[in-house]
Design an enzyme around this catalytic site. Structure first.
Site, PDB file in Angstrom:
ATOM      1  N   ARG A  64      13.952 -50.701  34.247  1.00 48.52           N
ATOM      2  CA  ARG A  64      12.717 -50.929  33.470  1.00 48.52           C
ATOM      3  C   ARG A  64      11.499 -51.105  34.354  1.00 48.52           C
ATOM      4  O   ARG A  64      10.374 -50.881  33.912  1.00 48.52           O
ATOM      5  CB  ARG A  64      12.922 -52.107  32.507  1.00 48.52           C
ATOM      6  CG  ARG A  64      13.665 -51.679  31.260  1.00 48.52           C
ATOM      7  CD  ARG A  64      14.229 -52.831  30.504  1.00 48.52           C
ATOM      8  NE  ARG A  64      15.510 -53.237  31.055  1.00 48.52           N
ATOM      9  CZ  ARG A  64      16.059 -54.423  30.905  1.00 48.52           C
ATOM     10  NH1 ARG A  64      15.443 -55.338  30.214  1.00 48.52           N
ATOM     11  NH2 ARG A  64      17.231 -54.682  31.432  1.00 48.52           N
ATOM     12  N   GLU A 101      26.428 -64.223  38.388  1.00 49.36           N
ATOM     13  CA  GLU A 101      27.212 -65.376  37.922  1.00 49.36           C
ATOM     14  C   GLU A 101      28.657 -65.252  38.425  1.00 49.36           C
ATOM     15  O   GLU A 101      29.232 -66.182  38.962  1.00 49.36           O
ATOM     16  CB  GLU A 101      27.170 -65.379  36.397  1.00 49.36           C
ATOM     17  CG  GLU A 101      27.385 -66.718  35.780  1.00 49.36           C
ATOM     18  CD  GLU A 101      27.198 -66.645  34.276  1.00 49.36           C
ATOM     19  OE1 GLU A 101      26.595 -65.679  33.767  1.00 49.36           O
ATOM     20  OE2 GLU A 101      27.710 -67.562  33.613  1.00 49.36           O
TER      21      GLU A 101
HETATM   22  P1  AMP Z   1      17.558 -61.888  37.814  1.00 46.43           P
HETATM   23  O1  AMP Z   1      18.107 -61.169  39.000  1.00 46.43           O
HETATM   24  O2  AMP Z   1      18.423 -62.986  37.303  1.00 46.43           O
HETATM   25  O3  AMP Z   1      16.105 -62.344  38.053  1.00 46.43           O
HETATM   26  O4  AMP Z   1      17.522 -60.848  36.609  1.00 46.43           O
HETATM   27  C1  AMP Z   1      16.493 -59.928  36.489  1.00 46.43           C
HETATM   28  C2  AMP Z   1      16.976 -58.606  35.962  1.00 46.43           C
HETATM   29  O5  AMP Z   1      17.828 -58.756  34.842  1.00 46.43           O
HETATM   30  C3  AMP Z   1      15.786 -57.780  35.522  1.00 46.43           C
HETATM   31  O6  AMP Z   1      15.957 -56.435  35.980  1.00 46.43           O
HETATM   32  C4  AMP Z   1      15.787 -57.880  34.020  1.00 46.43           C
HETATM   33  O7  AMP Z   1      15.475 -56.640  33.448  1.00 46.43           O
HETATM   34  C5  AMP Z   1      17.199 -58.334  33.636  1.00 46.43           C
HETATM   35  N1  AMP Z   1      17.196 -59.501  32.715  1.00 46.43           N
HETATM   36  C6  AMP Z   1      17.642 -60.763  33.007  1.00 46.43           C
HETATM   37  N2  AMP Z   1      17.528 -61.591  31.975  1.00 46.43           N
HETATM   38  C7  AMP Z   1      16.971 -60.877  30.970  1.00 46.43           C
HETATM   39  C8  AMP Z   1      16.555 -61.163  29.624  1.00 46.43           C
HETATM   40  N3  AMP Z   1      16.692 -62.387  29.090  1.00 46.43           N
HETATM   41  N4  AMP Z   1      15.995 -60.168  28.889  1.00 46.43           N
HETATM   42  C9  AMP Z   1      15.834 -58.937  29.427  1.00 46.43           C
HETATM   43  N5  AMP Z   1      16.204 -58.585  30.672  1.00 46.43           N
HETATM   44  C10 AMP Z   1      16.761 -59.529  31.452  1.00 46.43           C
END
Ligand code: AMP
Length: 178
Positions: A64, A101
């Site tokens: 995205r 996780e």
């Molecule tokens: P993180 O590595 O935990 O910061 O996760 C970020 C990635 O996971 C991004 O590429 C987001 O598109 C996706 N992501 C994580 N949580 C969500 C959420 N609640 N809604 C949409 N996309 C999410």
């Protein structure tokens, strides 16, 4: 950004409870993308913010981050670099692992992605900052191939997860969920 424009963008994002698993409120940006007024206002806001940064590239995170990053790069008249999940890029890559996780994931960039410019100034962009694992791995990749990640930009920041603490670069988020 004025509060009406911010509300327009925020309200255009659909929230899907319990996707992809129970307890996750998934921020669905497809409804922002097919709202032409909101999408245009968002890109115009980002162009306004970043036009004075003298950026050389925008790097977008799979998948995205590509949508926002490619539109922004085109408006700024600079190149776009995809940071992809492992195994998708065809040329020689550099990769970074990050913890999930359970287990780990890996992102990659082409080794010569920023080679046209020495110490290229790069803006990293993704749709959402959650725990920060993906973005911090992507920022490390940018530095490892000889460029400078000057900022990481997100449309939505889940601030309660403190993802920005994992990042060593300044961050900017349009919408913060507290
Ligand atoms: P993180 O590595 O935990 O910061 O996760 C970020 C990635 O996971 C991004 O590429 C987001 O598109 C996706 N992501 C994580 N949580 C969500 C959420 N609640 N809604 C949409 N996309 C999410």
């Amino acid at each position: 950004m004025d509060s009406n424009t911010l509300a327009l963008i925020k309200d255009s994002i659909r929230v899907i409870p319990d996707f992809p698993k129970p307890g996750i409120n998934f921020k669905d940006i497809t409804t922002l993308l097919n709202n032409p007024t909101a999408y245009k206002a968002l890109i115009e806001h980002l162009v306004e913010r970043y036009k004075s940064y003298n950026l050389d590239f925008i790097a977008g995170i799979d998948a995205r981050g590509f949508i926002f990053g490619a539109a922004l790069a085109s408006h700024l008249g600079i190149g776009f670099v995809p940071i992809r999940k492992k195994g998708k890029l065809p040329y020689t890559t550099v990769s970074e692992k990050y913890s999930l996780e359970y287990g780990y994931d890996e992102v990659e960039v082409h080794i010569d992605a920023f080679a046209q410019k020495e110490s290229a100034k790069v803006l990293l962009i993704d749709d959402l900052l959650a725990t920060g694992g993906t973005a911090s791995a992507a920022a490390r990749l940018i530095e490892r191939v000889g460029a400078e990640c000057v900022e990481a930009c997100f449309i939505i920041e889940l601030a309660f997860l403190n993802g920005k603490e994992k990042l060593d670069v300044p961050i900017y988020s349009v919408i913060q969920e507290v």
